[in-house]
Design a protein around this motif. Structure first.
Motif, PDB file in Angstrom:
ATOM      1  N   GLU A 114      14.444  -6.652 -19.346  1.00  0.00           N
ATOM      2  CA  GLU A 114      14.406  -8.289 -18.816  1.00  0.00           C
ATOM      3  C   GLU A 114      15.725  -8.673 -18.074  1.00  0.00           C
ATOM      4  OE1 GLU A 114      13.405 -10.010 -22.473  1.00  0.00           O
ATOM      5  OE2 GLU A 114      11.461  -9.417 -22.304  1.00  0.00           O
ATOM      6  N   SER A 115      16.786  -8.172 -18.506  1.00  0.00           N
ATOM      7  CA  SER A 115      18.123  -8.467 -17.755  1.00  0.00           C
ATOM      8  C   SER A 115      18.276  -7.773 -16.475  1.00  0.00           C
ATOM      9  CB  SER A 115      19.339  -7.714 -18.854  1.00  0.00           C
ATOM     10  OG  SER A 115      20.619  -7.963 -17.924  1.00  0.00           O
ATOM     11  N   GLU A 116      17.914  -6.422 -16.331  1.00  0.00           N
ATOM     12  CA  GLU A 116      17.972  -5.896 -15.012  1.00  0.00           C
ATOM     13  C   GLU A 116      16.872  -6.074 -13.912  1.00  0.00           C
ATOM     14  OE1 GLU A 116      18.900  -1.752 -15.344  1.00  0.00           O
ATOM     15  OE2 GLU A 116      20.436  -1.819 -16.985  1.00  0.00           O
ATOM     16  N   TYR A 117      15.617  -6.473 -14.656  1.00  0.00           N
ATOM     17  CA  TYR A 117      14.533  -6.495 -13.702  1.00  0.00           C
ATOM     18  C   TYR A 117      13.459  -7.783 -14.296  1.00  0.00           C
ATOM     19  CZ  TYR A 117      15.757  -1.829 -11.955  1.00  0.00           C
ATOM     20  OH  TYR A 117      16.313  -0.689 -11.310  1.00  0.00           O
ATOM     21  N   PRO A 118      14.202  -8.838 -14.069  1.00  0.00           N
ATOM     22  CA  PRO A 118      13.439  -9.917 -14.695  1.00  0.00           C
ATOM     23  C   PRO A 118      12.044 -10.296 -14.283  1.00  0.00           C
ATOM     24  CG  PRO A 118      15.229 -10.689 -13.532  1.00  0.00           C
ATOM     25  CD  PRO A 118      15.476  -9.329 -13.677  1.00  0.00           C
ATOM     26  N   ALA A 119      11.984 -10.278 -12.894  1.00  0.00           N
ATOM     27  CA  ALA A 119      10.633 -10.381 -12.178  1.00  0.00           C
ATOM     28  C   ALA A 119       9.643  -9.551 -12.510  1.00  0.00           C
ATOM     29  CB  ALA A 119      10.650 -10.527 -10.661  1.00  0.00           C
ATOM     30  N   PHE A 124      10.549  -9.386  -0.189  1.00  0.00           N
ATOM     31  CA  PHE A 124      10.570  -9.360  -1.681  1.00  0.00           C
ATOM     32  C   PHE A 124      11.890  -9.675  -2.281  1.00  0.00           C
ATOM     33  CE2 PHE A 124       7.547  -5.968  -0.229  1.00  0.00           C
ATOM     34  CZ  PHE A 124       6.657  -6.706  -0.556  1.00  0.00           C
ATOM     35  N   GLY A 125      13.112  -9.862  -1.521  1.00  0.00           N
ATOM     36  CA  GLY A 125      14.237 -10.262  -1.911  1.00  0.00           C
ATOM     37  C   GLY A 125      15.248  -9.036  -2.378  1.00  0.00           C
ATOM     38  N   ASP A 126      14.616  -8.276  -3.254  1.00  0.00           N
ATOM     39  CA  ASP A 126      15.387  -7.017  -3.937  1.00  0.00           C
ATOM     40  C   ASP A 126      14.220  -6.259  -4.395  1.00  0.00           C
ATOM     41  OD1 ASP A 126      14.824  -8.323  -6.264  1.00  0.00           O
ATOM     42  OD2 ASP A 126      16.788  -8.661  -6.720  1.00  0.00           O
ATOM     43  N   VAL A 127      14.881  -4.843  -4.960  1.00  0.00           N
ATOM     44  CA  VAL A 127      13.908  -4.049  -5.646  1.00  0.00           C
ATOM     45  C   VAL A 127      13.152  -4.583  -6.831  1.00  0.00           C
ATOM     46  CG1 VAL A 127      15.821  -3.032  -7.245  1.00  0.00           C
ATOM     47  CG2 VAL A 127      13.918  -1.538  -6.184  1.00  0.00           C
ATOM     48  N   ASP A 128      13.802  -5.336  -7.581  1.00  0.00           N
ATOM     49  CA  ASP A 128      13.262  -6.247  -8.682  1.00  0.00           C
ATOM     50  C   ASP A 128      11.928  -6.885  -8.267  1.00  0.00           C
ATOM     51  OD1 ASP A 128      12.450  -7.389 -11.231  1.00  0.00           O
ATOM     52  OD2 ASP A 128      13.847  -9.052 -10.855  1.00  0.00           O
ATOM     53  N   GLY A 129      12.206  -7.506  -6.853  1.00  0.00           N
ATOM     54  CA  GLY A 129      11.046  -8.310  -6.261  1.00  0.00           C
ATOM     55  C   GLY A 129       9.866  -7.451  -5.806  1.00  0.00           C
ATOM     56  N   LEU A 130      10.403  -6.279  -5.447  1.00  0.00           N
ATOM     57  CA  LEU A 130       9.424  -5.122  -4.770  1.00  0.00           C
ATOM     58  C   LEU A 130       8.692  -4.883  -5.797  1.00  0.00           C
ATOM     59  CD1 LEU A 130       8.071  -3.444  -2.792  1.00  0.00           C
ATOM     60  CD2 LEU A 130       9.895  -1.835  -3.091  1.00  0.00           C
ATOM     61  N   TRP A 131       9.287  -4.343  -7.139  1.00  0.00           N
ATOM     62  CA  TRP A 131       8.076  -3.728  -8.126  1.00  0.00           C
ATOM     63  C   TRP A 131       7.331  -4.911  -8.677  1.00  0.00           C
ATOM     64  CZ3 TRP A 131       8.802   0.308  -5.959  1.00  0.00           C
ATOM     65  CH2 TRP A 131      10.084   1.308  -6.075  1.00  0.00           C
ATOM     66  N   ARG A 138       0.667  -1.222  -0.034  1.00  0.00           N
ATOM     67  CA  ARG A 138      -0.111   0.171  -0.003  1.00  0.00           C
ATOM     68  C   ARG A 138       0.838   1.349  -0.022  1.00  0.00           C
ATOM     69  NH1 ARG A 138      -3.183  -2.836   3.789  1.00  0.00           N
ATOM     70  NH2 ARG A 138      -2.316  -1.827   5.483  1.00  0.00           N
ATOM     71  N   THR A 139       1.890   1.301   0.814  1.00  0.00           N
ATOM     72  CA  THR A 139       2.904   2.416   0.922  1.00  0.00           C
ATOM     73  C   THR A 139       3.652   2.684  -0.542  1.00  0.00           C
ATOM     74  OG1 THR A 139       3.145   2.085   3.135  1.00  0.00           O
ATOM     75  CG2 THR A 139       4.866   3.262   2.042  1.00  0.00           C
ATOM     76  N   ALA A 140       4.057   1.573  -1.138  1.00  0.00           N
ATOM     77  CA  ALA A 140       4.472   1.727  -2.342  1.00  0.00           C
ATOM     78  C   ALA A 140       3.532   2.118  -3.520  1.00  0.00           C
ATOM     79  CB  ALA A 140       4.980   0.215  -3.020  1.00  0.00           C
ATOM     80  N   LEU A 141       2.527   1.961  -3.391  1.00  0.00           N
ATOM     81  CA  LEU A 141       1.622   2.471  -4.301  1.00  0.00           C
ATOM     82  C   LEU A 141       1.388   4.016  -4.268  1.00  0.00           C
ATOM     83  CD1 LEU A 141      -1.148  -0.290  -4.564  1.00  0.00           C
ATOM     84  CD2 LEU A 141       0.219   0.591  -6.624  1.00  0.00           C
ATOM     85  N   GLU A 142       1.216   4.521  -2.768  1.00  0.00           N
ATOM     86  CA  GLU A 142       1.068   5.682  -2.507  1.00  0.00           C
ATOM     87  C   GLU A 142       2.091   6.544  -2.956  1.00  0.00           C
ATOM     88  OE1 GLU A 142      -1.585   7.475  -1.022  1.00  0.00           O
ATOM     89  OE2 GLU A 142      -2.798   5.362  -1.417  1.00  0.00           O
ATOM     90  N   CYS A 143       3.274   5.977  -2.555  1.00  0.00           N
ATOM     91  CA  CYS A 143       4.470   6.849  -3.056  1.00  0.00           C
ATOM     92  C   CYS A 143       4.697   6.877  -4.462  1.00  0.00           C
ATOM     93  CB  CYS A 143       5.681   6.160  -2.346  1.00  0.00           C
ATOM     94  SG  CYS A 143       6.141   6.009  -0.566  1.00  0.00           S
ATOM     95  N   LEU A 144       4.351   5.883  -5.356  1.00  0.00           N
ATOM     96  CA  LEU A 144       4.486   6.031  -6.798  1.00  0.00           C
ATOM     97  C   LEU A 144       3.531   6.955  -7.312  1.00  0.00           C
ATOM     98  CD1 LEU A 144       5.205   2.072  -7.274  1.00  0.00           C
ATOM     99  CD2 LEU A 144       6.812   3.851  -7.768  1.00  0.00           C
ATOM    100  N   ALA A 145       2.577   6.603  -6.689  1.00  0.00           N
ATOM    101  CA  ALA A 145       1.218   7.646  -7.307  1.00  0.00           C
ATOM    102  C   ALA A 145       1.740   9.236  -7.091  1.00  0.00           C
ATOM    103  CB  ALA A 145       0.024   7.488  -6.660  1.00  0.00           C
ATOM    104  N   GLU A 146       2.429   9.451  -6.228  1.00  0.00           N
ATOM    105  CA  GLU A 146       2.733  10.885  -5.850  1.00  0.00           C
ATOM    106  C   GLU A 146       3.577  11.503  -7.139  1.00  0.00           C
ATOM    107  OE1 GLU A 146       1.599  12.994  -3.683  1.00  0.00           O
ATOM    108  OE2 GLU A 146       0.310  11.189  -3.132  1.00  0.00           O
TER     109      GLU A 146
END
Length: 209
Positions: A130-135, A61-68, A27-35
């Motif tokens: 796809e190379s940097e953010y496969p997930a 999530f493992g890393d930022v790729d997993g979070l996004w 929820r926080t990620a969506l709020e921050c991204l929407a700003e």
């Protein structure tokens, strides 16, 4: 049908507190991204705003790729935003208009703005993404599949050229983003008239042989 219980990045089952933390982070990620703004696409900012450590984000999530990727999948499976009522009119023009208006309305959703801002910050080239953010790339592909299915269901019962329908499916998201952005640029264009013209043009194109 039993809902799939999210797992940690290591594949372990999350307890009640872990599940609650995951929802807070999403929820926080969506709020921050929407700003909006480049600074909003920051996993560190999201962790700070959610009141957790980076270690907690890594556990979830493992890393930022997993979070996004998790943010995108969360939106995709949110029935309140991603399960619109499909048009059922027997008239092709009415169905095209319904799809156009559905997309127009979706442009103002906070989740739509969040996804748009996230994708703006990701690599533009598919191979680099796809190379940097496969997930994350896989999650974006899931969105494309869902959109393809939605358009297919929306035009069930019509004998349409599949190539033309595929072109319309590819055109619509970008066309609607352009019209939506135009209304904020001191334009003299009437957004409603523009949408009507777009719907009429698409209908004519799909009907032509």
């Amino acid at each position: 049908m039993t809902a799939t219980v999210p797992l940690s990045a290591k594949g372990t089952r999350l307890n009640k507190r872990g599940l609650e933390t995951r929802q807070v982070l999403l929820r926080t990620a969506l709020e921050c991204l929407a700003e909006g703004g480049a600074e909003s696409v920051s996993a560190s900012l999201i962790a700070r705003e959610a009141g957790v450590t980076w270690g907690t984000v890594q556990h979830q999530f493992g890393d930022v790729d997993g979070l996004w990727a998790a943010v995108l999948e969360h939106v995709l499976h949110d029935t309140s935003t991603m399960r619109p009522r499909l048009p059922d009119s027997p008239e092709l023009a009415s169905r095209v208009t319904a799809i156009v208006e559905m997309l127009w309305t979706a442009m103002d959703l906070r989740t739509s703005r969040a996804i748009h801002n996230l994708r703006l910050a990701l690599p533009r080239q598919r191979d680099e993404l796809e190379s940097e953010y496969p997930a994350t790339a896989a999650a974006i592909a899931h969105f494309d599949t869902a959109w393809t299915d939605l358009v297919g269901h929306a035009f069930d019962g019509f004998d349409l050229d599949p190539v033309r329908l595929a072109r319309v499916r590819s055109l619509l998201p970008g066309a609607m983003r352009g019209l939506h952005s135009e209304q904020y640029l001191s334009t003299y264009t009437d957004p409603a008239e523009a949408r009507t013209g777009l719907a009429e043009a698409i209908t004519s194109y799909l009907q032509s042989t």
